[in-house]
Scaffold this motif. Structure first.
Motif, short mmCIF file in Angstrom:
data_model
loop_
_atom_site.label_atom_id
_atom_site.label_comp_id
_atom_site.label_asym_id
_atom_site.label_seq_id
_atom_site.Cartn_x
_atom_site.Cartn_y
_atom_site.Cartn_z
N LEU A 127 0.86 -1.18 0.00
CA LEU A 127 0.00 0.00 0.00
C LEU A 127 0.89 1.24 0.00
CD1 LEU A 127 -2.84 1.25 0.20
CD2 LEU A 127 -2.61 1.13 2.70
N VAL A 128 0.71 2.10 -1.00
CA VAL A 128 1.51 3.32 -1.15
C VAL A 128 0.64 4.53 -0.85
CG1 VAL A 128 2.82 4.76 -2.76
CG2 VAL A 128 2.98 2.26 -2.91
N GLY A 129 1.13 5.41 0.00
CA GLY A 129 0.45 6.68 0.26
C GLY A 129 1.14 7.78 -0.52
N ILE A 130 0.38 8.60 -1.22
CA ILE A 130 0.93 9.72 -2.00
C ILE A 130 0.55 11.02 -1.30
CG2 ILE A 130 0.99 10.88 -4.23
CD1 ILE A 130 0.01 8.23 -5.49
N LEU A 131 1.54 11.73 -0.79
CA LEU A 131 1.29 12.97 -0.05
C LEU A 131 1.07 14.13 -1.01
CD1 LEU A 131 1.17 14.60 2.59
CD2 LEU A 131 3.67 14.83 2.46
N ALA A 132 -0.14 14.72 -0.96
CA ALA A 132 -0.49 15.87 -1.78
C ALA A 132 -0.76 17.06 -0.87
CB ALA A 132 -1.71 15.54 -2.64
N GLY A 133 -1.24 18.15 -1.45
CA GLY A 133 -1.53 19.35 -0.66
C GLY A 133 -3.01 19.48 -0.37
N ASP A 134 -3.33 20.14 0.72
CA ASP A 134 -4.73 20.40 1.04
C ASP A 134 -5.29 21.43 0.08
OD1 ASP A 134 -5.64 18.93 3.49
OD2 ASP A 134 -3.81 19.85 4.31
N ASN A 135 -6.47 21.14 -0.47
CA ASN A 135 -7.18 22.10 -1.31
C ASN A 135 -8.31 22.70 -0.47
OD1 ASN A 135 -8.82 23.43 -3.20
ND2 ASN A 135 -8.22 22.03 -4.84
N ASP A 136 -8.06 23.89 0.07
CA ASP A 136 -9.02 24.49 0.99
C ASP A 136 -10.34 24.84 0.32
OD1 ASP A 136 -7.18 24.30 3.04
OD2 ASP A 136 -6.29 26.25 2.60
N ARG A 137 -10.30 25.11 -0.99
CA ARG A 137 -11.53 25.48 -1.70
C ARG A 137 -12.48 24.29 -1.85
NH1 ARG A 137 -9.93 29.50 -6.75
NH2 ARG A 137 -9.21 31.26 -5.49
N PHE B 6 -7.95 17.54 -2.22
CA PHE B 6 -6.49 17.63 -2.32
C PHE B 6 -6.09 18.38 -3.58
CE2 PHE B 6 -7.58 13.73 -4.59
CZ PHE B 6 -6.79 13.80 -5.73
N TYR B 7 -4.82 18.82 -3.57
CA TYR B 7 -4.25 19.53 -4.71
C TYR B 7 -2.97 18.81 -5.11
CZ TYR B 7 -2.34 23.30 -7.59
OH TYR B 7 -1.82 24.03 -8.63
N GLY B 8 -2.82 18.51 -6.40
CA GLY B 8 -1.61 17.83 -6.86
C GLY B 8 -1.73 17.43 -8.32
N ASN B 9 -0.79 16.61 -8.76
CA ASN B 9 -0.73 16.22 -10.17
C ASN B 9 -1.62 15.00 -10.41
OD1 ASN B 9 0.16 15.25 -12.78
ND2 ASN B 9 1.86 16.67 -12.53
N ILE B 10 -2.85 15.27 -10.83
CA ILE B 10 -3.86 14.22 -10.95
C ILE B 10 -3.45 13.12 -11.91
CG2 ILE B 10 -6.28 13.75 -11.50
CD1 ILE B 10 -5.95 15.47 -9.04
N ASN C 90 6.31 11.46 -1.54
CA ASN C 90 6.08 12.87 -1.22
C ASN C 90 5.93 13.70 -2.50
OD1 ASN C 90 5.98 15.43 -0.15
ND2 ASN C 90 8.17 15.56 0.25
N ARG C 91 4.69 14.09 -2.79
CA ARG C 91 4.45 15.02 -3.90
C ARG C 91 3.74 16.28 -3.38
NH1 ARG C 91 7.09 14.45 -8.74
NH2 ARG C 91 5.55 15.96 -9.43
N TYR C 92 4.11 16.68 -2.15
CA TYR C 92 3.54 17.90 -1.60
C TYR C 92 3.90 19.07 -2.51
CZ TYR C 92 1.95 21.21 1.93
OH TYR C 92 1.25 22.19 2.60
N PRO C 93 2.93 19.85 -3.01
CA PRO C 93 3.20 20.77 -4.11
C PRO C 93 3.57 22.20 -3.75
CG PRO C 93 0.84 20.58 -3.79
CD PRO C 93 1.48 19.73 -2.74
N PHE C 94 3.51 22.57 -2.47
CA PHE C 94 3.69 23.97 -2.12
C PHE C 94 5.06 24.22 -1.50
CE2 PHE C 94 -0.96 23.13 -1.28
CZ PHE C 94 -1.38 23.60 -2.52
N ARG C 95 5.81 25.12 -2.11
CA ARG C 95 7.14 25.45 -1.59
C ARG C 95 7.06 26.27 -0.31
NH1 ARG C 95 12.00 25.44 -4.50
NH2 ARG C 95 11.86 24.47 -6.54
N ASP C 96 6.15 27.24 -0.29
CA ASP C 96 6.17 28.23 0.79
C ASP C 96 5.50 27.77 2.08
OD1 ASP C 96 3.73 28.19 -0.40
OD2 ASP C 96 3.43 30.35 -0.46
#
Length: 346
Positions: free
Chosen positions: A6-16, A20-24, A79-85
């Protein structure tokens, strides 16, 4: 039949959207490939992590939508977390994974200057790194121009050619300043410094221009995808980007060419050695690096130069490179999942 991994892919939270936010396209391709190997994956964000489980998402192709479900902690995390800042938001994620001895790789985005200073520690890589310097004062700026008549200014925390400026001394009283969208002339370095110093509130580095080999009257760069495999770093594919602009990125007008167009000009054996040295050296500086891409160039004499290294590679437009990258990632996931004890030691 139970799933092998089982692989977990870490993406970013999409608050809107609350998801999630990432490379679909990348996430779907990984899920498809793993399913063919009797393994599975899910996408999750930092906010989905609980003490004993993770709320994440799995794509349902028949319904063409992402389903929200509760999962056990995975065997390995990509880890594909997309936000640098907002990288500090992921610190607790990796602390939790460390406690549970769950392997992951490429913890952070790379900073251009940190990468340069890391790679310079390896004497074998010194010949392939263009001379570079952090801009800390006007004197730095002037001194660098005394050595090199054409210089790139690059923001150390950006990617995809964002913020790049090229300054070329045509003569003592004529300098050409190019960005991806503009070109203008200045009569002195003093005037240039006045014009650019306002952008230096974020860190910039200077890098000598390498006079590039050309094809069809355009300079070209190599985009190289690299993965860790069986105790070494291997090339998963090489793409070519050509342009008359200051950067060859497609988003700034660069064009995609087949590698076969320039293959006879590239020493691929030497490139393989360089890629392994880069991966090994970066892993000593930034924890284990399992995947990266390189922006490289060939000068007019056939010498290889490394411009940048990226820890979160963009999806390659070349389908064969993209697919081979998925295959190599899957092999890496399996390797890490089966060697969790070794991972804890590293």
């Amino acid at each position: 039949m139970p799933h092998e991994m089982l692989v977990g892919i870490l993406a970013g939270d999409n608050d809107r959207s609350g998801s999630f936010y990432g490379n679909i396209s990348l996430f779907k391709a990984i899920q498809r490939h793993l399913a063919e190997q009797n393994s599975s994956s899910f996408v999750f964000t930092p906010s989905g992590m609980k003490e004993k489980s993770i709320v994440g998402y799995i794509y349902e192709p028949n319904e063409n939508r992402w389903l929200k479900k509760k999962f056990l902690y995975p065997d390995v995390v990509y880890n594909r977390y997309p936000f640098r800042d907002t990288v500090q938001k992921t610190d607790f994620v990796f602390r939790s994974l460390n406690k549970k001895n769950i392997p992951y790789f490429n913890r952070h985005f790379f900073n251009k200057w940190d990468v340069i200073t890391c790679l310079q520690k390896n004497k074998h890589l010194l010949p392939v790194i263009p001379e570079s310097q952090l801009v800390t004062s006007k004197q730095d700026f002037y001194t660098f121009f005394e050595k090199y008549p054409s210089v790139y200014l690059k923001p150390v925390g950006q990617s995809q050619g964002k913020g790049i400026i090229k300054i070329t001394a045509e003569s003592k009283h004529n300098y050409i300043i190019k960005t991806v969208n503009s070109i203008k002339n200045e009569s002195s370095l003093e005037n240039i410094w006045k014009e650019i110093k306002h952008i230096l509130n974020e860190p910039y580095m200077m890098q000598q221009e390498i006079v590039s080999d050309q094809i069809n009257s355009q300079k070209y760069d190599l985009r190289i995808l690299v993965h860790y495999s069986q105790n070494k770093y291997v090339i998963s594919g090489i793409g070519v980007r050509a342009s008359k602009n200051i950067t060859t990125h497609v988003v700034h007008g660069g064009s995609i060419l087949p590698f076969s167009f320039v293959k006879n000009r590239v020493d691929t054996k030497k490139m393989e050695t360089i890629c392994h040295e880069i991966g090994s050296t970066l892993s000593q500086c930034f924890q284990f690096i399992g995947e990266f891409s390189i922006d490289a160039g060939i000068d007019t004499k056939g010498n290889i130069f490394i411009y940048e290294v990226n820890s979160k590679p963009m999806v390659f437009d070349e389908k064969d490179i993209f697919q081979n990258g998925i295959v190599q990632l899957s092999k890496l996931f399996h390797h890490l999942a089966k060697n969790r004890i070794d991972f804890k030691k590293t």
